[in-house]
Design a protein around this motif. Structure first.
Motif, PDB file in Angstrom:
ATOM      1  N   VAL A 106      -1.806  39.492  66.694  1.00  0.00           N
ATOM      2  CA  VAL A 106      -1.626  40.631  65.813  1.00  0.00           C
ATOM      3  C   VAL A 106      -2.069  42.052  66.524  1.00  0.00           C
ATOM      4  N   THR A 107      -2.443  41.704  67.760  1.00  0.00           N
ATOM      5  CA  THR A 107      -2.603  43.002  68.876  1.00  0.00           C
ATOM      6  C   THR A 107      -1.393  43.293  69.674  1.00  0.00           C
ATOM      7  N   HIS A 108      -0.367  42.327  69.636  1.00  0.00           N
ATOM      8  CA  HIS A 108       0.781  42.590  70.407  1.00  0.00           C
ATOM      9  C   HIS A 108       1.586  43.846  69.593  1.00  0.00           C
ATOM     10  N   PRO A 109       2.213  44.671  70.402  1.00  0.00           N
ATOM     11  CA  PRO A 109       2.720  45.873  69.579  1.00  0.00           C
ATOM     12  C   PRO A 109       3.980  45.410  68.768  1.00  0.00           C
ATOM     13  N   VAL A 110       4.581  44.425  68.841  1.00  0.00           N
ATOM     14  CA  VAL A 110       5.937  44.186  67.968  1.00  0.00           C
ATOM     15  C   VAL A 110       5.291  43.524  66.546  1.00  0.00           C
ATOM     16  N   VAL A 111       4.046  43.227  66.327  1.00  0.00           N
ATOM     17  CA  VAL A 111       3.404  42.890  65.193  1.00  0.00           C
ATOM     18  C   VAL A 111       2.806  43.701  64.443  1.00  0.00           C
ATOM     19  N   GLN A 112       3.065  43.893  63.122  1.00  0.00           N
ATOM     20  CA  GLN A 112       2.694  44.731  62.159  1.00  0.00           C
ATOM     21  C   GLN A 112       1.464  44.430  61.166  1.00  0.00           C
ATOM     22  N   VAL A 113       0.586  44.759  60.953  1.00  0.00           N
ATOM     23  CA  VAL A 113      -0.420  44.204  59.650  1.00  0.00           C
ATOM     24  C   VAL A 113      -0.626  45.173  58.730  1.00  0.00           C
ATOM     25  N   VAL A 114      -0.345  45.118  57.618  1.00  0.00           N
ATOM     26  CA  VAL A 114      -0.578  46.203  56.468  1.00  0.00           C
ATOM     27  C   VAL A 114      -1.323  45.431  55.542  1.00  0.00           C
ATOM     28  N   ARG A 115      -2.076  46.243  54.788  1.00  0.00           N
ATOM     29  CA  ARG A 115      -2.951  45.735  53.540  1.00  0.00           C
ATOM     30  C   ARG A 115      -2.146  46.256  52.343  1.00  0.00           C
ATOM     31  N   ALA A 116      -2.185  45.294  51.276  1.00  0.00           N
ATOM     32  CA  ALA A 116      -1.255  46.053  49.929  1.00  0.00           C
ATOM     33  C   ALA A 116      -1.642  44.841  48.950  1.00  0.00           C
ATOM     34  N   ARG A 117      -1.566  45.549  47.771  1.00  0.00           N
ATOM     35  CA  ARG A 117      -1.891  44.764  46.463  1.00  0.00           C
ATOM     36  C   ARG A 117      -0.445  44.067  46.057  1.00  0.00           C
ATOM     37  N   GLU A 118       0.631  44.819  46.196  1.00  0.00           N
ATOM     38  CA  GLU A 118       1.900  44.261  46.003  1.00  0.00           C
ATOM     39  C   GLU A 118       3.094  44.262  46.972  1.00  0.00           C
ATOM     40  N   VAL A 119       3.707  43.185  47.002  1.00  0.00           N
ATOM     41  CA  VAL A 119       4.795  43.022  48.254  1.00  0.00           C
ATOM     42  C   VAL A 119       6.170  42.607  47.560  1.00  0.00           C
ATOM     43  N   LEU A 120       7.174  43.402  47.957  1.00  0.00           N
ATOM     44  CA  LEU A 120       8.465  42.844  47.578  1.00  0.00           C
ATOM     45  C   LEU A 120       9.191  42.328  48.680  1.00  0.00           C
ATOM     46  N   LEU A 121       9.545  40.941  48.687  1.00  0.00           N
ATOM     47  CA  LEU A 121      10.474  40.353  49.796  1.00  0.00           C
ATOM     48  C   LEU A 121      11.986  40.523  49.363  1.00  0.00           C
ATOM     49  N   LEU A 122      12.593  41.358  50.224  1.00  0.00           N
ATOM     50  CA  LEU A 122      14.193  41.341  49.837  1.00  0.00           C
ATOM     51  C   LEU A 122      15.125  40.916  50.894  1.00  0.00           C
ATOM     52  N   PRO A 123      16.346  40.374  50.516  1.00  0.00           N
ATOM     53  CA  PRO A 123      17.316  40.338  51.467  1.00  0.00           C
ATOM     54  C   PRO A 123      17.351  41.660  52.205  1.00  0.00           C
ATOM     55  N   GLY A 124      17.615  41.355  53.615  1.00  0.00           N
ATOM     56  CA  GLY A 124      17.568  42.526  54.563  1.00  0.00           C
ATOM     57  C   GLY A 124      18.739  43.638  54.465  1.00  0.00           C
ATOM     58  N   GLY A 125      19.748  43.118  53.578  1.00  0.00           N
ATOM     59  CA  GLY A 125      20.774  44.215  53.297  1.00  0.00           C
ATOM     60  C   GLY A 125      20.475  44.855  51.886  1.00  0.00           C
ATOM     61  N   THR A 126      19.462  44.777  51.233  1.00  0.00           N
ATOM     62  CA  THR A 126      19.119  45.204  50.083  1.00  0.00           C
ATOM     63  C   THR A 126      18.335  46.591  50.252  1.00  0.00           C
ATOM     64  N   ASP A 127      18.856  47.752  49.430  1.00  0.00           N
ATOM     65  CA  ASP A 127      18.072  48.774  49.698  1.00  0.00           C
ATOM     66  C   ASP A 127      17.150  48.925  48.565  1.00  0.00           C
ATOM     67  N   LEU A 128      16.148  49.946  48.374  1.00  0.00           N
ATOM     68  CA  LEU A 128      15.083  50.018  47.637  1.00  0.00           C
ATOM     69  C   LEU A 128      15.547  50.191  46.106  1.00  0.00           C
ATOM     70  N   THR A 129      16.718  50.646  45.964  1.00  0.00           N
ATOM     71  CA  THR A 129      17.250  50.663  44.517  1.00  0.00           C
ATOM     72  C   THR A 129      17.763  49.223  44.025  1.00  0.00           C
ATOM     73  N   GLY A 130      17.773  48.145  45.046  1.00  0.00           N
ATOM     74  CA  GLY A 130      18.288  46.673  44.711  1.00  0.00           C
ATOM     75  C   GLY A 130      19.706  46.809  45.072  1.00  0.00           C
ATOM     76  N   ARG A 131      20.482  47.844  45.476  1.00  0.00           N
ATOM     77  CA  ARG A 131      21.910  47.457  45.638  1.00  0.00           C
ATOM     78  C   ARG A 131      22.176  46.674  47.205  1.00  0.00           C
ATOM     79  N   THR A 132      23.201  45.964  47.336  1.00  0.00           N
ATOM     80  CA  THR A 132      23.184  45.299  48.683  1.00  0.00           C
ATOM     81  C   THR A 132      24.336  46.041  49.389  1.00  0.00           C
ATOM     82  N   ASP A 133      23.832  45.929  50.570  1.00  0.00           N
ATOM     83  CA  ASP A 133      25.031  46.787  51.369  1.00  0.00           C
ATOM     84  C   ASP A 133      25.917  45.504  52.116  1.00  0.00           C
ATOM     85  N   ARG A 134      26.985  45.081  51.633  1.00  0.00           N
ATOM     86  CA  ARG A 134      27.570  44.099  51.815  1.00  0.00           C
ATOM     87  C   ARG A 134      28.163  43.901  53.319  1.00  0.00           C
ATOM     88  N   ARG A 135      28.307  44.988  53.848  1.00  0.00           N
ATOM     89  CA  ARG A 135      28.923  45.254  55.553  1.00  0.00           C
ATOM     90  C   ARG A 135      27.842  44.217  56.103  1.00  0.00           C
TER      91      ARG A 135
END
Ligand SMILES: Nc1ncnc2c1ncn2[C@@H]1O[C@H](COP(=O)(O)OP(=O)(O)OP(=O)(O)O)[C@@H](O)[C@H]1O
Length: 343
Positions: free
Chosen positions: A280-309
């Protein structure tokens, strides 16, 4: 006297639980408790039997203050612990959870500080805990959300509406290379012990190009997390690997540990550091504290639309407490102090 449902997973710990089960049964009965053996030969019947037992247990608030009136005790590893916790939260949340560790990884037992590899000591600990008010710990709630390319109304987040399914975890949910390794380790027959995780990792690293997963934590987009996605209620996976070394299941927050796709060389350098939690001290690793987390397919934007490209999302099957739980998109919510635990 406490009513105890005892759920032994005979498959756990390569037979260790099959030995520990009768010891636990005898010791708990000898101490004068009303023990109901809920052990079944397969997981589906075990789940059904635990549910039937729990549905018959009335909640008695006055009695609960003197120590738990009813307890569901798992004998095995993280899988049977996860099964027991899910059964309790679905059917009788007032019932306390107990564990006699006899699995392979035993990360739940580690979080609870229970003796591992010594069922007699573990039962003695359980008997002591029965005389006290159980400890309350947080749990993670998992709900499947609608497919990301459904039409989404303006202002609506992906996943609003009825949850498709709901389940819980106590330790860590993984959706990156750790999930892929977990899935592969569960499938391979050899080697049997924890070294199968090393074999599974080596196999996953062949041709590894990262996964198409995005993480949104309390509304904040953490961006692509192609290598590592661990949503941690507690600190370890895979038998003591400190994937989220500072996670605390009584702080009301997940520790969300992510890392983007990285060169294999960096990954090989980072991986051994997970054992001690120093990744967790390595610069590529990010640690964030949160109560609610969404895991989305990478091509999805926050409105839920998928970038098909960007093409389809080859995210691995998500695992929680070492068990497969489904595919992204998933919504994870921390439920504070939801579980009463004997420890
Ligand atoms: N009769 C049964 N009762 C309960 N669970 C069972 C049964 N048979 C198989 N299982 C399954 O066994 C799997 C492994 O169980 P468990 O996690 O308890 O042991 P383990 O894998 O040895 O330990 P760990 O998960 O700590 O490494 C789980 O997926 C569980 O669902």
């Amino acid at each position: 006297m406490t009513r105890i449902g005892l759920l032994v997973n005979p498959a756990a710990g390569r037979g260790r639980a099959a030995t520990a089960g009768p010891i636990a049964l005898a010791e708990l009965r000898a101490a004068g408790h009303d023990v109901v053996d809920l052990t079944e030969p397969d997981v589906t019947s075990a789940r059904r039997r635990a549910a039937a037992f729990l549905r018959e247990q009335p909640a008695d608030a006055a009695r609960e203050r003197r120590g738990p009136s009813t307890v569901l005790v798992g004998v095995g590893g993280d899988g049977v612990a996860n099964l027991a916790v899910n059964a309790i939260l679905a059917h009788a949340p007032h019932v306390a959870f107990g564990l006699v560790p006899a699995g392979t990884g035993n990360d739940t037992a580690r979080s609870l500080g229970l003796p591992r590899g010594d069922p007699v000591a573990a039962v003695a600990r359980l008997l002591g805990a029965l005389t006290r008010e159980p400890r309350r710990v947080d749990v993670g709630e998992i709900t499947a959300v609608r497919p990301s390319d459904d039409p989404v109304a303006p202002g609506e987040e992906p996943g609003d509406g009825e949850p498709v399914a709901r389940r819980y975890f106590v330790n860590v949910l993984s959706a990156g290379i750790d999930a892929a390794v977990n899935g592969r380790a569960n499938r391979i027959g050899w080697p049997k012990g924890s070294s199968r995780y090393v074999v599974a990792l080596a196999a996953e690293l062949v041709g590894f190009h990262g996964f198409d997963v995005r993480v949104v934590a309390d509304g904040r987009d953490l961006g692509p997390a192609g290598t590592l996605v661990a949503v941690a209620n507690s600190r370890s996976i895979g038998g003591g690997m400190a994937i989220a070394p500072d996670a605390d299941w009584s702080d009301g927050l997940f520790d969300v540990v992510t890392a983007p796709t990285m060169p294999r060389r960096t990954l090989l350098h980072l991986f051994p550091r997970v054992y001690g939690g120093t990744h967790v001290t390595h610069p590529v690793v990010q640690v964030v504290r949160a109560r609610e987390v969404l895991l989305l397919p990478g091509g999805t934007d926050l409105t839920g639309r998928t970038d098909r490209r960007r093409g389809p999302a080859p995210a691995p099957l998500v695992h929680a407490d070492g068990e497969p739980v489904g595919d992204v998109p998933l919504r994870l919510r921390l439920v504070a102090e939801a579980l009463r635990v004997l420890a």
